[in-house]
Design a protein around this motif. Structure first.
Motif, PDB file in Angstrom:
ATOM      1  N   SER A 203       0.831  -1.210   0.000  1.00 54.67           N
ATOM      2  CA  SER A 203       0.000   0.000   0.000  1.00 54.67           C
ATOM      3  C   SER A 203       0.865   1.259   0.000  1.00 54.67           C
ATOM      4  O   SER A 203       0.390   2.341  -0.356  1.00 54.67           O
ATOM      5  N   ASP A 327      -7.769   3.086   7.952  1.00 51.26           N
ATOM      6  CA  ASP A 327      -8.005   3.749   6.673  1.00 51.26           C
ATOM      7  C   ASP A 327      -7.648   2.825   5.511  1.00 51.26           C
ATOM      8  O   ASP A 327      -8.384   2.744   4.519  1.00 51.26           O
ATOM      9  N   LEU A 328      -6.530   2.112   5.639  1.00 51.43           N
ATOM     10  CA  LEU A 328      -6.117   1.187   4.587  1.00 51.43           C
ATOM     11  C   LEU A 328      -7.082   0.009   4.477  1.00 51.43           C
ATOM     12  O   LEU A 328      -7.405  -0.447   3.371  1.00 51.43           O
ATOM     13  N   SER A 330     -10.287   0.048   5.337  1.00 52.68           N
ATOM     14  CA  SER A 330     -11.544   0.564   4.794  1.00 52.68           C
ATOM     15  C   SER A 330     -11.467   0.761   3.282  1.00 52.68           C
ATOM     16  O   SER A 330     -12.473   0.619   2.577  1.00 52.68           O
ATOM     17  N   LYS A 331     -10.264   1.069   2.788  1.00 52.06           N
ATOM     18  CA  LYS A 331     -10.048   1.248   1.348  1.00 52.06           C
ATOM     19  C   LYS A 331      -9.726  -0.064   0.649  1.00 52.06           C
ATOM     20  O   LYS A 331      -9.410  -0.087  -0.534  1.00 52.06           O
ATOM     21  N   GLU A 332      -9.795  -1.163   1.394  1.00 50.05           N
ATOM     22  CA  GLU A 332      -9.536  -2.521   0.898  1.00 50.05           C
ATOM     23  C   GLU A 332      -8.120  -2.706   0.365  1.00 50.05           C
ATOM     24  O   GLU A 332      -7.871  -3.543  -0.502  1.00 50.05           O
ATOM     25  N   LYS A 333      -7.193  -1.930   0.907  1.00 47.95           N
ATOM     26  CA  LYS A 333      -5.785  -2.137   0.566  1.00 47.95           C
ATOM     27  C   LYS A 333      -5.154  -3.205   1.455  1.00 47.95           C
ATOM     28  O   LYS A 333      -4.074  -3.719   1.158  1.00 47.95           O
TER      29      LYS A 333
END
Length: 375
Positions: A203, A327-328, A330-333
């Motif tokens: 990421s 955050d990562l 939630s962003k599917e990273k």
């Protein structure tokens, strides 16, 4: 019985203290240190909020981490007792992460966090853990469950990803480094921390190398790794060497800097298996600290000859770190990798699975299942 209690508590929020003595929950506890068989399922009183920054959470899922297995044997007891202000250490509930529902909150908890919210989070190592139907957690270590994930998927990511973040961003100083193109080798990249570290590094546009057995190679490539070395290959050591110098080697497999080939070149070696807690357990606080400091100094004197350094990596209960990781996620990273799921009543079996090693992701406890594990 528990769910009826929860509905009452939810409606009264923080005004539940008067009835807590009549409420009991199931919890896995240790009454003495030893092996997995020392884990006993029993009935305890519902925890009471004493810190206005805490939330009371009904747990839906929790994951089993290697640190939990070590703590059953008394690992870290001397240092953790200082953080506990020398309160009674036993009986002890282990378990470090969770996903569940807020059923009560302290009066200083932010307005955005409400009774009934589905959340996930972690508990610091010196606190009572998460293998319990209801737990206390500091609100700064709790966030809403990502919308695309279940409780089981959410909890599988917390402690492993936070451990990887702590090791790489704090001890590896990625917080202040240019990460684009940074070359990182992960030893043991198919386990819980390893799979999290692969995704975390990708990421940030790092070049990710990893080591695992042949049956996990495709899994790690699917997570985004650039190059995966099969440690069962006869050319394994040479293949790792031929890729050149690594900016960071993250040891998530307890191999040890002293056991890797001298031909492997690196700037920073980060181990998640420092002798600190083990030394203070064996030699006492002051002697253990002195022994550990000597070990780290010796390691760096040897590494200095090759312009390298050795660092210890630890889980850091960082609010900002959790927000970054969330955050990562939630962003599917960063996506969950789950090895196996067990019911709440099968916690000992889950621990045995972790103790056997060779995991492909995380082992998770589903509290909605009381007896059998999911196959």
């Amino acid at each position: 019985m528990l769910r009826r209690s929860v509905s009452v508590l939810s409606s009264k929020s923080f005004e539940y203290a008067a009835v807590t003595k009549k409420r009991r929950i199931k919890s896995w506890q240790l009454h003495e240190y030893g092996g997995i068989d020392e884990l006993q399922l029993g009935s305890i009183r519902l925890p009471v909020i004493r810190d206005p920054n805490e939330v009371l959470v009904q747990v839906n899922a929790a994951s089993v981490n290697p640190i939990d297995l070590l703590m059953i044997g008394g690992y870290g007891r001397n240092l953790f007792q200082i953080q506990r202000n020398f309160e009674n250490e036993l009986p002890l509930t282990v378990g470090r992460d969770f996903a569940g529902t807020i059923i009560a909150k302290g009066h200083k908890v932010r307005d955005g966090m409400k009774v009934g919210d589905e959340v996930y989070g972690f508990i610091p190592l010196h606190k009572q853990g998460t293998f319990s139907e209801v737990i206390l957690a500091n609100a700064c270590h709790v966030l809403p469950i990502p919308k695309q994930l279940s409780s089981i998927e959410s909890t599988s990511l917390v402690y492993a990803t936070m451990t990887a973040w702590s090791a790489l961003f704090i001890f590896g100083n990625l917080v202040s480094k240019q990460t684009d193109g940074l070359r990182v080798l992960i030893l043991g990249c198919s386990g819980g921390v390893g799979t999290a570290a692969v995704q975390l590094l990708k990421s940030q546009d790092c070049v990710v190398f990893g080591t695992c057995s042949s049956d996990a190679v495709s899994l790690v490539y699917n997570l985004g790794a650039d190059c995966v070395f099969d440690y069962t290959s006869p050319d394994f050591h040479k293949n790792v060497e031929l890729e050149g110098r690594y900016h960071i080697i993250l040891d998530a497999a307890q191999i040890g800097y002293q056991n890797i080939p001298k031909s492997w070149k690196y700037d920073t070696y980060i181990t998640l298996n420092s002798p600190l807690l083990k030394s203070t357990d064996s030699y006492g606080l002051m002697a253990g600290l002195a022994y550990s400091a000597s070990d780290l100094l010796d390691a760096n004197l040897r590494a200095y000859k090759d312009s390298s350094c050795v660092k210890w990596g630890f889980f850091i209960p960082s609010t900002r770190g959790f927000e970054f990781v969330d955050d990562l996620i939630s962003k599917e990273k960063i996506k969950p990798v789950i090895h196996k799921t067990f019911g709440f009543g099968k916690l000992q079996d889950a621990f045995k699975t972790v103790s056997e090693g060779h995991l492909r992701g995380k082992v998770v406890i589903d509290f909605s299942i009381d007896n059998d594990c999911n196959e």
